[in-house]
Enzyme design. Structure first.
Site, PDB file in Angstrom:
ATOM      1  N   SER A 179       0.834  -1.195   0.000  1.00 48.98           N
ATOM      2  CA  SER A 179       0.000   0.000   0.000  1.00 48.98           C
ATOM      3  C   SER A 179       0.877   1.256   0.000  1.00 48.98           C
ATOM      4  CB  SER A 179      -0.953  -0.064   1.193  1.00 48.98           C
ATOM      5  OG  SER A 179      -1.891   0.967   1.160  1.00 48.98           O
ATOM      6  N   HIS A 221      -2.338  -1.159  -4.304  1.00 48.63           N
ATOM      7  CA  HIS A 221      -3.793  -1.145  -4.456  1.00 48.63           C
ATOM      8  C   HIS A 221      -4.278   0.291  -4.323  1.00 48.63           C
ATOM      9  CE1 HIS A 221      -4.681  -1.687   0.165  1.00 48.63           C
ATOM     10  NE2 HIS A 221      -3.921  -0.653  -0.082  1.00 48.63           N
TER      11      HIS A 221
END
Length: 202
Positions: free
Chosen positions: A101, A126
């Site tokens: 992330s 993501h």
């Protein structure tokens, strides 16, 4: 029983006796920085402060940021990324363990050609997620608009720094995409996969 942060001896120039300092303090003096937790405002401010201070102290010596992070808050992560672009020294990013992330966003923000992953490291990218699902509808709509802007910002940076086309990054950000070190290299997130036992970080 926790042992706390280990202490190591350090001798200041001109001093005869060494003093005991925590290991991170000692490593910071060698321009080695660590992100080993979730990204939040506290660690972001610490890293930003260290990068700025070390840049003022000597703007010709590179900085090394070791990352083992599951991700975290977007805005504090962007603050770290922007500081890396702002300070004069090159910032090497080194992924050890996991850069997921916002951890992977900070990893990709290292100086191009100076982004490295250890052989067994994992990388995940993501889209940013909201933490305000229970907010009133009006606030949720504003939150959704802000999330869309943040997603566009993150996507643009990944496109710029990986060399991948927009459609590839956009598809990747639709879901959690985990990569090995070599896959992250092929994807342009890191430039080098470390070879074991070289003993050389340069």
């Amino acid at each position: 029983m926790p042992i706390g942060v280990p202490k190591v001896p350090f001798r200041s120039p001109g001093e005869e006796d060494a003093v005991w300092v925590d290991v991170y303090n000692r490593l910071h003096r060698e321009r080695l920085l660590f992100l080993g937790q979730e990204v939040d405002s506290e660690i972001s401010n610490q890293l930003v402060g260290l990068m700025v201070y070390l840049s003022i102290e000597d703007d010709t010596r590179d900085l090394y940021l070791f990352i083992n992070s599951p991700g975290g808050w977007v805005i504090p992560g962007i603050a770290i990324y922007d500081t890396m672009q702002f300070v004069p020294p090159d910032v090497h990013t080194i992924c050890m363990g996991l850069a997921a992330s916002m951890g992977s966003f900070i990893l990709v923000g290292g100086e191009i050609t100076k982004r490295l992953a250890f052989p067994h490291a994992r990388v995940m990218i993501h889209q940013p997620a909201s933490s305000f699902y229970e907010a009133p509808t009006g606030e949720f709509i504003l939150e959704a608009e802000e999330l869309l802007k943040l997603r566009e910002t993150l996507t643009r940076v990944y496109v710029q720094r990986t060399g991948n086309p927009l459609w590839v990054i956009s598809e990747d950000m639709e879901r959690d995409v985990f990569m090995s070190a070599t896959e992250a290299q092929a994807h342009g997130i890191v430039d080098v996969v470390a070879v074991e036992n070289t003993g050389d970080f340069t």
